[in-house]
Each structure stands twice: as structure tokens, then as C-alpha cells.
Design an enzyme around this catalytic site. Structure first.
Site, mmCIF file in Angstrom:
data_model
loop_
_atom_site.group_PDB
_atom_site.id
_atom_site.type_symbol
_atom_site.label_atom_id
_atom_site.label_comp_id
_atom_site.label_asym_id
_atom_site.label_seq_id
_atom_site.Cartn_x
_atom_site.Cartn_y
_atom_site.Cartn_z
ATOM 1 N N ASP A 3 3.419 -8.685 -47.068
ATOM 2 C CA ASP A 3 4.401 -7.636 -47.333
ATOM 3 C C ASP A 3 4.921 -7.773 -48.763
ATOM 4 O O ASP A 3 4.983 -8.868 -49.310
ATOM 5 C CB ASP A 3 5.556 -7.727 -46.335
ATOM 6 C CG ASP A 3 6.238 -9.091 -46.362
ATOM 7 O OD1 ASP A 3 5.544 -10.115 -46.162
ATOM 8 O OD2 ASP A 3 7.458 -9.159 -46.597
ATOM 9 N N ASN A 10 7.181 -19.935 -44.538
ATOM 10 C CA ASN A 10 7.468 -20.758 -45.717
ATOM 11 C C ASN A 10 6.685 -22.069 -45.749
ATOM 12 O O ASN A 10 6.843 -22.853 -46.678
ATOM 13 C CB ASN A 10 8.975 -21.026 -45.842
ATOM 14 C CG ASN A 10 9.548 -21.745 -44.644
ATOM 15 O OD1 ASN A 10 8.848 -21.980 -43.667
ATOM 16 N ND2 ASN A 10 10.821 -22.091 -44.714
ATOM 17 N N ASN A 39 8.109 -16.182 -49.725
ATOM 18 C CA ASN A 39 7.991 -17.589 -49.345
ATOM 19 C C ASN A 39 6.580 -17.997 -48.932
ATOM 20 O O ASN A 39 6.174 -19.149 -49.138
ATOM 21 C CB ASN A 39 8.980 -17.920 -48.220
ATOM 22 C CG ASN A 39 10.404 -17.973 -48.715
ATOM 23 O OD1 ASN A 39 10.660 -18.282 -49.871
ATOM 24 N ND2 ASN A 39 11.348 -17.641 -47.843
ATOM 25 N N HIS A 99 7.844 -8.460 -42.181
ATOM 26 C CA HIS A 99 7.260 -9.672 -42.763
ATOM 27 C C HIS A 99 5.904 -10.012 -42.154
ATOM 28 O O HIS A 99 5.180 -10.851 -42.677
ATOM 29 C CB HIS A 99 8.232 -10.837 -42.524
ATOM 30 C CG HIS A 99 8.428 -11.743 -43.699
ATOM 31 N ND1 HIS A 99 8.081 -11.415 -44.997
ATOM 32 C CD2 HIS A 99 8.950 -13.009 -43.779
ATOM 33 C CE1 HIS A 99 8.386 -12.425 -45.804
ATOM 34 N NE2 HIS A 99 8.900 -13.392 -45.084
#
Length: 200
Positions: free
Chosen positions: A106, A81, A127, A28
Site C-alpha cells: 500500500d 514491521n 514499515n 495495509h
């Protein structure tokens, strides 16, 4: 004193990731890895951006001299997020039009090691993109760094928050380097040229 207007605004290049050493090598966090390499290339170090929940580096992307483009590299430190708030605050501060914002992130639906560049579109469940789009609309560039789908029945959340595998790490430096090249090409030569060179 120079006054920033939309006409002379810098590019805002946003590497998406999560802050903290425990996340540093997660799939991520490839956006952070690309931002770090770009900062290294321009000889800058990330510093906290005033009250914004982000670290920034200011400099020029691309060729040395006038051909280089003024840019602000950004790593939100608000967690993935909540990335939209810090990015939107910096967009307002630097008066950056949406078309000069690049999110590096990603992408599950692209094979590992593959890049795709585009302008606008959906968030595909990501997110960080979801938060950015909610804060300022979808009309920004994306440099999508493929990480592939999770194996077997592994949950997506578990997969993206795991470190790259030992096999993936053998290609990771090359992949991050290529993604940084793609960002530079996008900023200095435009989306069409960057897509033609780096989309695969």
C-alpha cells in the site's frame, strides 16, 4: 537434482500485510490480496515455508509454458514491521538477486486505485519496506498500490489498519486484479514495459 543458482533463481514476489482475519480487509493488506489472487491464477495454495515466518506458493507467472517465469509468492506472517527477516531468509534459500524481488504494498502518497512501479528508492515511512530494506538493501522492485491519505486529522496508523470503505470496496476487485496484472507484466516483460502500461 536441480541446483538453484542466481542465474536460474525464481522471482520472489512479496505481498506485504499483517496475518490474521482481523487484518484481512485492511488497507495495509492490499499486498496480501494481490498475492492471494496471483496464487489463485497459478492454481497454488499458500503453505508454511519450513522455519521461515512466511507462507509461500511456487509456480510460474505469466503465459503457460516456457514463456512463464518461475516465481515464489510470499506472504510474511511475522507482522508488517518484521517482514524483512522472513523475506531475507527466503532470498538466501532460493538464491534470488535483489533485482528479482518484488514488494507489493500500500502507498499513502498515491491516490486510491492508482499503481506505480519502480526499482529501488526509499521506504516513505512504510514499515514493511523499512524492514525489507534494513535486511537486504533497497534495490528491489516495488508495485505501489495507492490508498490515498487519511481524511481530516485521522492518524496514518489508524487509517492503514482500517478496512477499505464501502465506496473503495466497489473498485477493490478491479484494483487488485490490475495490480496482479502489473506484477505479471513486470516479471515477464520487464520494468519499462510494466511502467508504460500500468503507471498512472
Amino acid at each position: 537434482m536441480d541446483v538453484t543458482t542466481p542465474a536460474n533463481a525464481p522471482w520472489l514476489i512479496v505481498g506485504l500485510g499483517n496475518p490474521g482475519p482481523e487484518y484481512a480487509m485492511n488497507r495495509h493488506n492490499i499486498g496480501f490480496m494481490v498475492a492471494d489472487l496471483l496464487a489463485e491464477r497459478i492454481g497454488g495454495r499458500f503453505k508454511r515455508a519450513g522455519k521461515a515466518q512466511a507462507q509461500v506458493v511456487e509456480g510460474r507467472i505469466g503465459p503457460v509454458g516456457p514463456a512463464g517465469r518461475r516465481a515464489v509468492l510470499v506472504k510474511p506472517v511475522s507482522f508488517m514491521n518484521l517482514s524483512g527477516g522472513p523475506v531475507n531468509a527466503l532470498r538466501d534459500f532460493y538464491k534470488v538477486p535483489a533485482a528479482q524481488i518484488v514488494a507489493v504494498h500500500d502507498e499513502l502518497d498515491i491516490d486510491y486505485g492508482t499503481l506505480r512501479l519502480k526499482l529501488g528508492g526509499g521506504d516513505n515511512g512504510h514499515n514493511g519496506l523499512k524492514s525489507m530494506t534494513k535486511a537486504m538493501g533497497p534495490d528491489y522492485h516495488r508495485v505501489r498500490c495507492g490508498i490515498g491519505r487519511p481524511p481530516g486529522r485521522m492518524q496514518v496508523a489508524d487509517f492503514v489498519l482500517k478496512d477499505f470503505s464501502s465506496a473503495e470496496r466497489k473498485e477493490l476487485d478491479w484494483f487488485v486484479d490490475r495490480a496482479a496484472d502489473a506484477v505479471e507484466c513486470l516479471v515477464t516483460e520487464g520494468l519499462e514495459r510494466a511502467q508504460g502500461t500500468y503507471n498512472s
